[in-house]
Design a protein around this motif. Structure first.
Motif, PDB file in Angstrom:
ATOM      1  N   ALA A 214       0.807  -1.147  -0.080  1.00 20.73           N
ATOM      2  CA  ALA A 214       0.029  -0.130  -0.088  1.00 20.73           C
ATOM      3  C   ALA A 214       0.817   1.263   0.129  1.00 20.73           C
ATOM      4  O   ALA A 214       0.434   2.356  -0.461  1.00 20.73           O
ATOM      5  N   ALA A 215       2.073   1.338   0.560  1.00 21.22           N
ATOM      6  CA  ALA A 215       2.946   2.488   0.572  1.00 21.22           C
ATOM      7  C   ALA A 215       4.023   2.144  -0.535  1.00 21.22           C
ATOM      8  O   ALA A 215       5.246   2.803  -0.373  1.00 21.22           O
ATOM      9  N   VAL A 216       3.800   1.446  -1.290  1.00 20.68           N
ATOM     10  CA  VAL A 216       5.097   1.216  -2.456  1.00 20.68           C
ATOM     11  C   VAL A 216       4.549   1.406  -3.769  1.00 20.68           C
ATOM     12  O   VAL A 216       3.325   1.172  -4.005  1.00 20.68           O
ATOM     13  N   SER A 217       5.125   2.427  -4.547  1.00 18.33           N
ATOM     14  CA  SER A 217       4.696   2.623  -6.058  1.00 18.33           C
ATOM     15  C   SER A 217       4.624   1.675  -6.846  1.00 18.33           C
ATOM     16  O   SER A 217       5.411   0.755  -6.519  1.00 18.33           O
ATOM     17  N   GLU A 218       3.941   1.692  -8.031  1.00 19.96           N
ATOM     18  CA  GLU A 218       3.756   0.736  -8.850  1.00 19.96           C
ATOM     19  C   GLU A 218       5.201   0.635  -9.723  1.00 19.96           C
ATOM     20  O   GLU A 218       5.608  -0.506  -9.915  1.00 19.96           O
ATOM     21  N   ARG A 219       5.863   1.840  -9.885  1.00 21.03           N
ATOM     22  CA  ARG A 219       7.357   1.754 -10.432  1.00 21.03           C
ATOM     23  C   ARG A 219       8.246   1.150  -9.609  1.00 21.03           C
ATOM     24  O   ARG A 219       9.048   0.162 -10.062  1.00 21.03           O
ATOM     25  N   GLU A 220       8.258   1.200  -8.108  1.00 14.78           N
ATOM     26  CA  GLU A 220       9.019   0.658  -7.282  1.00 14.78           C
ATOM     27  C   GLU A 220       8.599  -0.918  -7.389  1.00 14.78           C
ATOM     28  O   GLU A 220       9.709  -1.647  -7.402  1.00 14.78           O
ATOM     29  N   GLY A 246      -8.496   2.882 -16.224  1.00 14.44           N
ATOM     30  CA  GLY A 246      -7.511   3.251 -16.965  1.00 14.44           C
ATOM     31  C   GLY A 246      -7.307   4.993 -17.348  1.00 14.44           C
ATOM     32  O   GLY A 246      -6.323   5.217 -17.457  1.00 14.44           O
ATOM     33  N   GLU A 247      -8.619   5.467 -17.371  1.00 12.52           N
ATOM     34  CA  GLU A 247      -8.737   6.992 -17.620  1.00 12.52           C
ATOM     35  C   GLU A 247      -8.118   7.645 -16.238  1.00 12.52           C
ATOM     36  O   GLU A 247      -7.442   8.593 -16.501  1.00 12.52           O
ATOM     37  N   VAL A 248      -8.361   7.246 -15.173  1.00 15.46           N
ATOM     38  CA  VAL A 248      -7.967   7.616 -14.113  1.00 15.46           C
ATOM     39  C   VAL A 248      -6.632   7.279 -13.847  1.00 15.46           C
ATOM     40  O   VAL A 248      -5.770   8.174 -13.213  1.00 15.46           O
ATOM     41  N   ARG A 249      -6.115   6.056 -14.185  1.00 16.81           N
ATOM     42  CA  ARG A 249      -4.633   5.806 -14.140  1.00 16.81           C
ATOM     43  C   ARG A 249      -3.761   7.039 -15.068  1.00 16.81           C
ATOM     44  O   ARG A 249      -2.743   7.534 -14.482  1.00 16.81           O
ATOM     45  N   ARG A 250      -4.251   7.339 -16.251  1.00 17.43           N
ATOM     46  CA  ARG A 250      -3.573   8.275 -16.845  1.00 17.43           C
ATOM     47  C   ARG A 250      -3.511   9.698 -16.386  1.00 17.43           C
ATOM     48  O   ARG A 250      -2.626  10.359 -16.460  1.00 17.43           O
ATOM     49  N   LEU A 251      -4.759   9.912 -15.964  1.00 21.38           N
ATOM     50  CA  LEU A 251      -4.976  11.241 -15.327  1.00 21.38           C
ATOM     51  C   LEU A 251      -3.877  11.324 -14.362  1.00 21.38           C
ATOM     52  O   LEU A 251      -3.154  12.289 -14.043  1.00 21.38           O
ATOM     53  N   LEU A 252      -3.825  10.256 -13.183  1.00 22.07           N
ATOM     54  CA  LEU A 252      -3.065  10.398 -12.047  1.00 22.07           C
ATOM     55  C   LEU A 252      -1.466  10.291 -12.412  1.00 22.07           C
ATOM     56  O   LEU A 252      -0.786  10.971 -11.836  1.00 22.07           O
ATOM     57  N   ASN A 253      -1.245   9.446 -13.426  1.00 22.51           N
ATOM     58  CA  ASN A 253       0.390   9.309 -13.870  1.00 22.51           C
ATOM     59  C   ASN A 253       0.773  10.840 -14.418  1.00 22.51           C
ATOM     60  O   ASN A 253       1.838  11.322 -14.112  1.00 22.51           O
ATOM     61  N   ARG A 254      -0.158  11.545 -15.187  1.00 18.08           N
ATOM     62  CA  ARG A 254       0.317  12.735 -15.634  1.00 18.08           C
ATOM     63  C   ARG A 254       0.339  13.968 -14.584  1.00 18.08           C
ATOM     64  O   ARG A 254       1.430  14.572 -14.332  1.00 18.08           O
ATOM     65  N   PHE A 255      -0.617  13.803 -13.325  1.00 14.01           N
ATOM     66  CA  PHE A 255      -0.388  14.764 -12.504  1.00 14.01           C
ATOM     67  C   PHE A 255       0.730  14.414 -11.582  1.00 14.01           C
ATOM     68  O   PHE A 255       1.440  15.384 -11.148  1.00 14.01           O
ATOM     69  N   GLN A 257       3.657  13.279 -12.677  1.00 14.12           N
ATOM     70  CA  GLN A 257       4.828  14.050 -13.193  1.00 14.12           C
ATOM     71  C   GLN A 257       4.828  15.277 -12.911  1.00 14.12           C
ATOM     72  O   GLN A 257       6.065  16.073 -12.743  1.00 14.12           O
ATOM     73  N   GLU A 258       3.826  16.139 -12.894  1.00 17.15           N
ATOM     74  CA  GLU A 258       3.632  17.484 -12.428  1.00 17.15           C
ATOM     75  C   GLU A 258       3.929  17.935 -11.033  1.00 17.15           C
ATOM     76  O   GLU A 258       4.727  18.990 -10.620  1.00 17.15           O
ATOM     77  N   HIS A 259       3.593  16.908 -10.428  1.00 18.69           N
ATOM     78  CA  HIS A 259       3.538  17.272  -8.986  1.00 18.69           C
ATOM     79  C   HIS A 259       3.852  15.931  -8.113  1.00 18.69           C
ATOM     80  O   HIS A 259       2.871  15.178  -7.626  1.00 18.69           O
ATOM     81  N   PRO A 260       5.165  15.838  -7.983  1.00 21.06           N
ATOM     82  CA  PRO A 260       5.623  14.736  -7.448  1.00 21.06           C
ATOM     83  C   PRO A 260       5.103  14.129  -5.844  1.00 21.06           C
ATOM     84  O   PRO A 260       5.042  15.348  -5.278  1.00 21.06           O
ATOM     85  N   GLY A 261       4.579  13.163  -5.685  1.00 14.79           N
ATOM     86  CA  GLY A 261       4.133  12.843  -4.306  1.00 14.79           C
ATOM     87  C   GLY A 261       2.590  12.847  -4.188  1.00 14.79           C
ATOM     88  O   GLY A 261       2.078  12.321  -3.320  1.00 14.79           O
ATOM     89  N   SER A 262       1.868  13.305  -5.310  1.00 10.89           N
ATOM     90  CA  SER A 262       0.295  13.260  -5.217  1.00 10.89           C
ATOM     91  C   SER A 262      -0.183  12.110  -5.023  1.00 10.89           C
ATOM     92  O   SER A 262      -0.945  11.760  -4.434  1.00 10.89           O
ATOM     93  N   MET A 263       0.501  11.151  -5.783  1.00 11.96           N
ATOM     94  CA  MET A 263      -0.191   9.721  -5.956  1.00 11.96           C
ATOM     95  C   MET A 263       0.089   8.906  -4.428  1.00 11.96           C
ATOM     96  O   MET A 263      -0.935   8.594  -4.042  1.00 11.96           O
ATOM     97  N   ARG A 264       1.095   9.526  -3.764  1.00 12.23           N
ATOM     98  CA  ARG A 264       1.469   8.779  -2.252  1.00 12.23           C
ATOM     99  C   ARG A 264       0.165   9.605  -1.371  1.00 12.23           C
ATOM    100  O   ARG A 264      -0.264   8.911  -0.569  1.00 12.23           O
TER     101      ARG A 264
END
Ligand code: SF4
Ligand code: ZN
Length: 320
Positions: A214-220, A246-255, A257-264
């Motif tokens: 839950a506290a580990v990003s998909e990239r990690e 899929g749409e939400v994933r793309r939106l969040l991934n873009r976000f 990139q612009e604002h690191p830490g948002s996903m967490r």
């Protein structure tokens, strides 16, 4: 030095950046903190977060199950748990459900078997035909329902049955931080507060569910599988169709990139909301299904409803 953008809160490094903790070559940059990590320190960082999750479950049961699809998330989770075996005394067992999806599941099951044998982890497989008499492909013939809906209902039961058969009372799933962030946003969009509690550990009759990533990003998670030499490119399920996610994933991934830490932060918000609302939201109590006796919501559980629909379909096609 060049950085390759990732979908989540990190960047896979190219060139020769150095780890912030040692002189090793960095493979990962946490953009939020600016920390570079080499393979070893990335692995240790992931292991520490997973361990932190798991020790909250004390006392740990004798057997620790992992819902193991053979995909990258559950593969990485199994590898982390094997690396932590000195610190987690429970016996590890991988539980796989074979839904019977032609042209897709054969390869993932092969990979699942291979990973378990390489990691020396006990492995059990249960199939839809064994349990329900039909494969998912069979269920989908002439069905107007979405495959993922039927699959989700039946797979959940199959996992519970397998966990019960194996005496597993704690079951870990490979959901990662990105999954949580997406779910938080999807729940917010649907404005159904009860969804916040769906799958939060109360729904299983026998095994408590936990999400150690839950506290580990998909990239990690993906990097962990790659660095453990356990990553292979598997085919996508032919029924995969969750367009909204899929749409939400793309939106969040873009976000991100612009604002690191948002996903967490978003993933953390889900936990915060859940803990603040605990006890304040009236959830439908679990009942025992009048047909199969398994616990679920409503007089007849969703599994029996799916099986009944299938029976009616068969009867109408044979003219009974
Ligand atoms: Fe099942 Fe849908 Fe996942 Fe395919 S994509 S395995 S049908 S839930
Ligand atoms: Zn039932």
């Amino acid at each position: 030095m060049r950085v390759i953008p990732s979908g989540s809160s990190g960047y896979l490094m190219e060139g020769k950046p150095v780890c912030s903790h040692c002189s090793g070559r960095a493979v990962y940059l946490d953009r939020e903190s600016g920390t570079h990590l080499c393979s070893q320190h990335l692995k240790e960082s992931v292991q520490a977060r997973v361990l932190n999750r798991i020790i909250q479950e004390k006392p740990l049961p004798d057997k620790f199950g992992v819902a193991f699809s053979g995909g990258k998330d559950s593969t990485a989770l199994l590898a982390v748990l094997v690396a932590l075996k000195e610190k987690i005394p429970s016996r590890l067992i991988a539980l796989t459900v074979d839904e019977g999806i032609g042209g897709y599941r054969e390869e993932t099951i092969r990979h699942a078997r291979d990973v378990c044998s390489r990691l020396n982890v006990e492995h059990r497989i249960i199939t839809f035909p064994d349990l329900f008499g039909l494969s998912l492909d069979d269920f989908m013939k002439n069905s107007s329902r979405k495959a993922c809906t039927i699959c989700g209902i039946l797979r959940r039961r199959a996992l519970e049955v397998l966990a019960d058969q194996e005496g597993v009372h704690l079951l870990a799933t490979g959901h990662n931080q990105d999954d949580h962030a997406q779910t938080t946003l999807m729940n917010a969009f649907s404005a159904d507060i009860k969804k916040v509690f769906a799958g939060s550990g109360r729904t299983s009759q026998f095994a408590r569910r936990i999400k150690p990533f839950a506290a580990v990003s998909e990239r990690e998670v993906t990097l962990y599988a790659i660095l453990s030499d356990l990553f292979i490119d598997l085919p996508e399920c032919p029924y995969a169709s969750d367009a909204f996610r899929g749409e939400v994933r793309r939106l969040l991934n873009r976000f991100e990139q612009e604002h690191p830490g948002s996903m967490r932060n978003l993933a953390h918000a889900e936990e915060e909301i859940r803990s603040r609302l605990k006890g304040k939201v009236q959830l439908q109590p679990l009942e025992n299904c009048k047909v199969c006796g398994w616990s679920g919501s409503g007089e007849i559980c969703q599994v029996c409803t799916v099986l009944k629909e299938q029976k009616n379909k068969n009867n109408s096609s044979t003219g009974q």
